[in-house]
Motif scaffolding. Structure first.
Motif, PDB file in Angstrom:
ATOM      1  N   SER A   1      -6.318  18.584 -12.343  1.00  0.00           N
ATOM      2  CA  SER A   1      -6.010  19.725 -10.990  1.00  0.00           C
ATOM      3  C   SER A   1      -6.768  18.885  -9.454  1.00  0.00           C
ATOM      4  O   SER A   1      -6.208  19.077  -8.970  1.00  0.00           O
ATOM      5  CB  SER A   1      -6.013  21.163 -11.322  1.00  0.00           C
ATOM      6  OG  SER A   1      -6.851  21.544 -11.574  1.00  0.00           O
TER       7      SER A   1
ATOM      8  N   THR B   1      -3.623  13.386 -13.155  1.00  0.00           N
ATOM      9  CA  THR B   1      -2.602  14.856 -11.546  1.00  0.00           C
ATOM     10  C   THR B   1      -1.424  14.271 -10.735  1.00  0.00           C
ATOM     11  O   THR B   1      -0.171  15.860 -10.267  1.00  0.00           O
ATOM     12  CB  THR B   1      -3.223  14.580  -9.820  1.00  0.00           C
ATOM     13  OG1 THR B   1      -4.940  14.556 -10.436  1.00  0.00           O
ATOM     14  CG2 THR B   1      -3.931  14.970  -8.736  1.00  0.00           C
ATOM     15  N   ASN B   2      -0.505  13.675 -11.089  1.00  0.00           N
ATOM     16  CA  ASN B   2       0.658  12.552 -10.615  1.00  0.00           C
ATOM     17  C   ASN B   2       1.536  12.814 -11.777  1.00  0.00           C
ATOM     18  O   ASN B   2       1.471  12.770 -12.974  1.00  0.00           O
ATOM     19  CB  ASN B   2       0.088  12.261  -9.339  1.00  0.00           C
ATOM     20  CG  ASN B   2      -0.760  13.103  -8.385  1.00  0.00           C
ATOM     21  OD1 ASN B   2      -0.297  13.690  -7.389  1.00  0.00           O
ATOM     22  ND2 ASN B   2      -1.647  12.245  -7.703  1.00  0.00           N
TER      23      ASN B   2
ATOM     24  N   ASN C   1       0.809  16.449 -18.117  1.00  0.00           N
ATOM     25  CA  ASN C   1       0.703  14.925 -16.798  1.00  0.00           C
ATOM     26  C   ASN C   1       1.590  15.898 -15.217  1.00  0.00           C
ATOM     27  O   ASN C   1       1.374  17.434 -15.528  1.00  0.00           O
ATOM     28  CB  ASN C   1       1.223  14.202 -16.747  1.00  0.00           C
ATOM     29  CG  ASN C   1       0.571  13.355 -17.701  1.00  0.00           C
ATOM     30  OD1 ASN C   1      -0.378  12.800 -17.709  1.00  0.00           O
ATOM     31  ND2 ASN C   1       1.224  12.906 -18.551  1.00  0.00           N
ATOM     32  N   GLY C   2       1.192  15.343 -14.396  1.00  0.00           N
ATOM     33  CA  GLY C   2       1.437  16.517 -12.713  1.00  0.00           C
ATOM     34  C   GLY C   2       3.227  16.642 -12.417  1.00  0.00           C
ATOM     35  O   GLY C   2       3.884  15.944 -14.107  1.00  0.00           O
TER      36      GLY C   2
END
Length: 323
Positions: free
Chosen positions: A174, A201-202, A231-232
């Motif tokens: 995050s 993050t993505n 994941n994101g």
């Protein structure tokens, strides 16, 4: 490593190995990060750039000029006689390890805290990479894997075509910004087997350019035995005019043999500086692995470390996790 009492990324240049193996540039390439840049590439596919075994490169990536930085380790057109195993790139200012063309096999690779991509592969590189652990800094880092063909000619041959097996990518989580798992772009080929992608993050997987989508549709990209979870918000995405949607990409990846999406791999700890990535014996990673192509160690699990293993190679004394 750095000679500073307070080491930091960019304290020195890193390692650069120059070879005479083929690339897809059509002419000798010019190495990045030099004032008087050397050239690389030729027609000797077996060219030997030497041996790296039990080598750790720390705090590298010295900037020659703005945006012109050296990687931790860079292989330019290194051929199949090159030897690389039990190697770590730690806390680099740019990419952890980058390959420009050539082709050789490597194993037991660790990249920790790379400020840009952890493994960057392009210009026609073809080789087998197995037993790979990538841990991104919680606040900085781009792709665990950025796999590209060639920026000026997406159809250039030989196509970049690495086969990655038994990798574990732990993203920035995050607190990150650019953190992604795998980006396939510029019409590249490639395969990802028996691997874990988590905590990015993505995107876990990003596919860009219609030429890359065409290679996927032609069977020249592949996923098998992989576990992708945690994941994101948009774990699968496309861009740069690819006509697939993120959902299309997810559906295509899910068709790969044994691919598991959305199930926790049960890694004991992704803590920055003290990771423990051997999945629990009960993990979905156990038994998820598919029969690998020739040239790899046989494994029946997903990830860098066998679930429930009594011996974890990522905790060996040659590895440094200290930020």
């Amino acid at each position: 490593t750095s000679n500073s009492d307070s080491p930091a990324r960019g304290d020195w240049g890193g390692l650069v190995l120059l070879g005479d193996a083929p690339t897809n540039l059509g002419a000798p390439g010019t190495a990045e990060g030099f004032v008087n840049a050397p050239t690389y590439g030729g027609d000797d596919a077996a060219h030997n750039c030497g041996t790296l075994q039990y080598v750790r490169v720390e705090y590298a990536g010295f900037a020659i000029s703005d945006g012109n930085e050296l990687n931790g380790i860079t292989f330019y057109a290194c051929g199949s006689a090159t030897t690389m195993d039990h190697v770590q790139s730690h806390m680099g200012q740019d990419d952890g390890i980058e390959w420009f063309g050539g082709g050789f096999d490597a194993s037991y690779l660790v990249v920790t805290g790379a400020a840009d991509d952890s493994l960057d592969i392009d210009q026609g590189f073809g080789g087998n990479l197995q037993h790979v652990f990538i841990h991104q800094d919680p606040s900085i880092g781009d792709n665990c894997f950025e796999i590209s063909n060639q920026g000026d000619d997406f159809t250039a041959t030989p196509r970049t075509a690495p086969i990655v097996a038994n990798a574990t990518c732990v993203g920035s989580g995050s607190g990150g910004d650019k953190s992604k798992g795998i980006t396939y772009k510029e019409g590249t080929n490639g395969q990802t087997w028996n691997s874990i992608i988590t905590n990015t993050t993505n995107e876990a997987v990003l596919l860009t350019h219609p030429e890359t989508q065409a290679e996927a549709e032609a069977g020249n990209l592949a996923f098998a035995g992989d576990l992708i979870w945690g994941n994101g918000a948009t774990p699968f995405n496309t861009g740069s005019d690819a006509t697939w949607t993120g959902t299309d990409l997810q559906d295509w990846i899910a068709m790969g043999a044994g691919v598991v999406i959305g199930t926790d791999a049960e890694l004991p700890s992704a803590a920055w500086g003290s990771p423990n990535i051997a999945p629990a014996a009960s993990s979905a990673a156990a038994g998820a692995g598919q029969t690998l192509p020739s040239g790899f160690d046989a494994t029946d699990y997903a990830g860098a470390v066998e679930p429930g293993a009594s011996e974890d190679w990522t905790q060996a004394s040659w590895i440094n996790y200290a930020p």
